[in-house]
Design a protein around this motif. Structure first.
Motif, PDB file in Angstrom:
ATOM      1  N   LYS A  77     -24.637 -10.806  15.134  1.00 23.65           N
ATOM      2  CA  LYS A  77     -25.161 -11.656  14.058  1.00 23.65           C
ATOM      3  C   LYS A  77     -26.679 -11.758  14.125  1.00 23.65           C
ATOM      4  N   GLY A  78     -27.242 -11.572  15.315  1.00 26.08           N
ATOM      5  CA  GLY A  78     -28.689 -11.574  15.438  1.00 26.08           C
ATOM      6  C   GLY A  78     -29.331 -10.486  14.599  1.00 26.08           C
ATOM      7  N   VAL A  79     -28.603  -9.384  14.391  1.00 24.74           N
ATOM      8  CA  VAL A  79     -29.097  -8.302  13.530  1.00 24.74           C
ATOM      9  C   VAL A  79     -28.935  -8.691  12.063  1.00 24.74           C
ATOM     10  N   SER A  80     -27.772  -9.224  11.710  1.00 23.20           N
ATOM     11  CA  SER A  80     -27.517  -9.569  10.306  1.00 23.20           C
ATOM     12  C   SER A  80     -28.377 -10.739   9.831  1.00 23.20           C
ATOM     13  N   GLN A  81     -28.774 -11.628  10.757  1.00 25.59           N
ATOM     14  CA  GLN A  81     -29.559 -12.795  10.367  1.00 25.59           C
ATOM     15  C   GLN A  81     -30.980 -12.429   9.933  1.00 25.59           C
ATOM     16  N   VAL A  82     -31.392 -11.189  10.168  1.00 20.17           N
ATOM     17  CA  VAL A  82     -32.661 -10.729   9.595  1.00 20.17           C
ATOM     18  C   VAL A  82     -32.608 -10.904   8.082  1.00 20.17           C
ATOM     19  N   PHE A  83     -31.398 -10.755   7.506  1.00 22.78           N
ATOM     20  CA  PHE A  83     -31.187 -10.927   6.078  1.00 22.78           C
ATOM     21  C   PHE A  83     -30.474 -12.251   5.785  1.00 22.78           C
ATOM     22  N   LEU A  84     -30.591 -13.203   6.726  1.00 20.77           N
ATOM     23  CA  LEU A  84     -29.994 -14.536   6.588  1.00 20.77           C
ATOM     24  C   LEU A  84     -28.484 -14.457   6.404  1.00 20.77           C
ATOM     25  N   ALA A  85     -27.857 -13.450   7.010  1.00 24.52           N
ATOM     26  CA  ALA A  85     -26.422 -13.225   6.870  1.00 24.52           C
ATOM     27  C   ALA A  85     -25.700 -13.608   8.157  1.00 24.52           C
ATOM     28  N   ASP A  86     -24.722 -14.488   8.047  1.00 24.47           N
ATOM     29  CA  ASP A  86     -23.952 -14.960   9.196  1.00 24.47           C
ATOM     30  C   ASP A  86     -22.667 -14.145   9.295  1.00 24.47           C
ATOM     31  N   SER A  87     -22.799 -12.871   9.729  1.00 23.67           N
ATOM     32  CA  SER A  87     -21.640 -11.984   9.787  1.00 23.67           C
ATOM     33  C   SER A  87     -21.855 -10.914  10.840  1.00 23.67           C
ATOM     34  N   TRP A  88     -20.981 -10.868  11.832  1.00 21.74           N
ATOM     35  CA  TRP A  88     -21.117  -9.844  12.866  1.00 21.74           C
ATOM     36  C   TRP A  88     -20.763  -8.461  12.318  1.00 21.74           C
ATOM     37  N   ILE A  89     -19.889  -8.425  11.306  1.00 15.69           N
ATOM     38  CA  ILE A  89     -19.561  -7.144  10.681  1.00 15.69           C
ATOM     39  C   ILE A  89     -20.789  -6.584   9.970  1.00 15.69           C
ATOM     40  N   ALA A  90     -21.496  -7.453   9.252  1.00 11.17           N
ATOM     41  CA  ALA A  90     -22.731  -7.023   8.583  1.00 11.17           C
ATOM     42  C   ALA A  90     -23.742  -6.520   9.601  1.00 11.17           C
ATOM     43  N   GLY A  91     -23.796  -7.172  10.757  1.00 12.28           N
ATOM     44  CA  GLY A  91     -24.704  -6.733  11.812  1.00 12.28           C
ATOM     45  C   GLY A  91     -24.402  -5.321  12.277  1.00 12.28           C
ATOM     46  N   LEU A  92     -23.122  -5.007  12.427  1.00 16.86           N
ATOM     47  CA  LEU A  92     -22.732  -3.659  12.847  1.00 16.86           C
ATOM     48  C   LEU A  92     -23.070  -2.626  11.774  1.00 16.86           C
ATOM     49  N   ILE A  93     -22.866  -2.976  10.502  1.00 18.36           N
ATOM     50  CA  ILE A  93     -23.195  -2.054   9.409  1.00 18.36           C
ATOM     51  C   ILE A  93     -24.691  -1.760   9.403  1.00 18.36           C
ATOM     52  N   ILE A  94     -25.500  -2.777   9.633  1.00 12.85           N
ATOM     53  CA  ILE A  94     -26.949  -2.594   9.660  1.00 12.85           C
ATOM     54  C   ILE A  94     -27.358  -1.705  10.826  1.00 12.85           C
ATOM     55  N   LEU A  95     -26.718  -1.865  11.971  1.00 13.19           N
ATOM     56  CA  LEU A  95     -27.006  -0.991  13.111  1.00 13.19           C
ATOM     57  C   LEU A  95     -26.685   0.458  12.787  1.00 13.19           C
ATOM     58  N   VAL A  96     -25.571   0.682  12.092  1.00 11.92           N
ATOM     59  CA  VAL A  96     -25.219   2.043  11.670  1.00 11.92           C
ATOM     60  C   VAL A  96     -26.262   2.571  10.691  1.00 11.92           C
ATOM     61  N   ALA A  97     -26.703   1.710   9.779  1.00  9.26           N
ATOM     62  CA  ALA A  97     -27.724   2.106   8.803  1.00  9.26           C
ATOM     63  C   ALA A  97     -29.010   2.537   9.507  1.00  9.26           C
ATOM     64  N   LEU A  98     -29.377   1.824  10.557  1.00  7.39           N
ATOM     65  CA  LEU A  98     -30.564   2.189  11.333  1.00  7.39           C
ATOM     66  C   LEU A  98     -30.353   3.492  12.084  1.00  7.39           C
ATOM     67  N   LEU A  99     -29.167   3.647  12.646  1.00 10.84           N
ATOM     68  CA  LEU A  99     -28.868   4.844  13.434  1.00 10.84           C
ATOM     69  C   LEU A  99     -28.949   6.105  12.584  1.00 10.84           C
ATOM     70  N   ILE A 100     -28.584   6.008  11.328  1.00 14.51           N
ATOM     71  CA  ILE A 100     -28.650   7.159  10.424  1.00 14.51           C
ATOM     72  C   ILE A 100     -30.077   7.675  10.297  1.00 14.51           C
ATOM     73  N   ASN A 101     -31.032   6.758  10.298  1.00 14.10           N
ATOM     74  CA  ASN A 101     -32.420   7.145  10.050  1.00 14.10           C
ATOM     75  C   ASN A 101     -33.247   7.293  11.323  1.00 14.10           C
ATOM     76  N   ASN A 102     -33.009   6.429  12.313  1.00 15.28           N
ATOM     77  CA  ASN A 102     -33.872   6.401  13.484  1.00 15.28           C
ATOM     78  C   ASN A 102     -33.102   5.779  14.647  1.00 15.28           C
ATOM     79  N   ARG A 103     -32.691   6.605  15.577  1.00  6.28           N
ATOM     80  CA  ARG A 103     -31.868   6.094  16.680  1.00  6.28           C
ATOM     81  C   ARG A 103     -32.616   5.087  17.541  1.00  6.28           C
TER      82      ARG A 103
END
Length: 341
Positions: free
Chosen positions: A192-218
């Motif tokens: 959730k610490g990742v998702s809260q960058v976008f004020l989102a309280d969701s651990w699933i959203a956090g994982l999606i964002i990590l995948v989004a980052l991994l696609i572009n820059n590991r």
């Protein structure tokens, strides 16, 4: 995949409407220092997942309206074409849109305030970047922070705008708090610490964002995870309130600091790693200090701690093999050059 990328690039280069969408998607990704429309699309998906899972669909609407109005305002003001196309004028208005939709009660006045705020954020970005350019810095997300603070504090004076920050004004330290401990709930809090960058309280959203980052820059994905994990664990070690910890509120500013220092402004190395970890801890303490300052106003810190800490870390201008032109170490798959390890 390469064919899809090439086709999208050709469409964006030839059709103004597609170019605008491309700029907006890149603007979404630029919140995390990325320049990739696919990363932006996945982050938008994460915002949607978090918004609907918590019953706050207006947050997705605020995000979309924010990035569109902000980018459109930049286009109307005839900003630098390359900056516009890379999404530099989309990320702060996007966050302003999310912030207004999150912290103000939904009504017509809120949406009007959101539109004015998103447009105003672009103007604030232009103004602050002129100032920070003198010091070799950029305003980062501070235009979002400054604009949203103004809108939220002004809302106290308008009867048709009602704050819903969840933080009633009060003296710092007067509220009873349950001290957090290290347990199984820490893992979702880290995500959730990742998702809260976008004020989102969701651990699933956090994982999606990590995948989004991994696609572009590991390295960005790695440092995002390190940032939220280290900040969360240090916060537990010093004893913090359990509820905000579970929401990931101690990690999200550190995520941005870690990406900026660890993978954007410097090439990864052991010296940079040590400097970044120190920056993560600094961001945590700046965040708690700023919380103390803003508690009497009932206003959230937003990404203020990240901005302050990262400016402080970059101003000394230490030479850890700086990346030319502040470009990410690994180029976007949508850029002209291929990424390389």
């Amino acid at each position: 995949m390469n064919e899809v990328v090439a086709r999208w690039r050709r469409l964006a280069d030839g059709i103004p409407a597609v170019a605008f969408v491309d700029s907006c998607l890149r603007g979404i990704s630029q919140v995390m220092f990325q320049n990739n429309p696919l990363t932006g699309a996945l982050i938008l998906l994460a915002i949607a997942v978090a918004a609907f899972s918590t019953g706050n669909g207006e947050v997705l609407g605020g995000a979309l309206l924010g990035v569109v109005v902000g980018t459109g305002t930049a286009l109307a003001l005839r900003v630098d074409h390359d900056s516009l196309r890379s999404g530099q004028f989309g990320f702060s208005p996007l966050l302003t849109g999310i912030g207004v939709a999150t912290f103000l009660q939904e009504n017509v006045a809120m949406w009007c305030c959101l539109i004015l705020g998103a447009a105003g954020t672009t103007v604030v970005t232009l103004a602050l970047n002129r100032i920070f350019k003198k010091y070799g810095l950029t305003a980062f997300t501070f235009p979002f922070v400054l604009t949203t603070w103004v809108l939220l504090m002004a809302a106290y004076q308008f009867s048709r705008l009602r704050l819903e920050t969840g933080n009633a004004p009060g003296l710092p330290g007067e509220r009873a708090q349950t001290t957090s401990v290290l347990n199984a709930d820490v893992a979702p809090a880290i995500s959730k610490g990742v998702s809260q960058v976008f004020l989102a309280d969701s651990w699933i959203a956090g994982l999606i964002i990590l995948v989004a980052l991994l696609i572009n820059n590991r390295w960005a994905a790695i440092w995002a995870l390190v940032g939220t994990a280290v900040a969360t664990l240090v916060a537990i070690g010093f004893g913090v309130a359990e509820t905000p910890l579970e929401k990931g509120l101690y990690g999200f500013n550190a995520v941005l600091t870690a990406i900026a220092i660890g993978s954007v402004f410097y090439k990864p190395s052991w010296r940079v790693a040590a400097y970044t970890v120190a920056g993560i801890v600094l961001t945590l303490f700046v965040g708690e200090a700023l919380t103390t300052v803003l508690t009497p106003l009932g206003i959230p810190v937003l990404t203020g701690p990240f901005n302050i800490a990262t400016w402080l870390l970059l101003l000394p201008q230490r030479r850890f093999a700086p990346v030319p032109n502040h470009e990410p170490v690994h180029k976007s798959i949508f850029s002209e050059r291929q990424a390389s390890d």
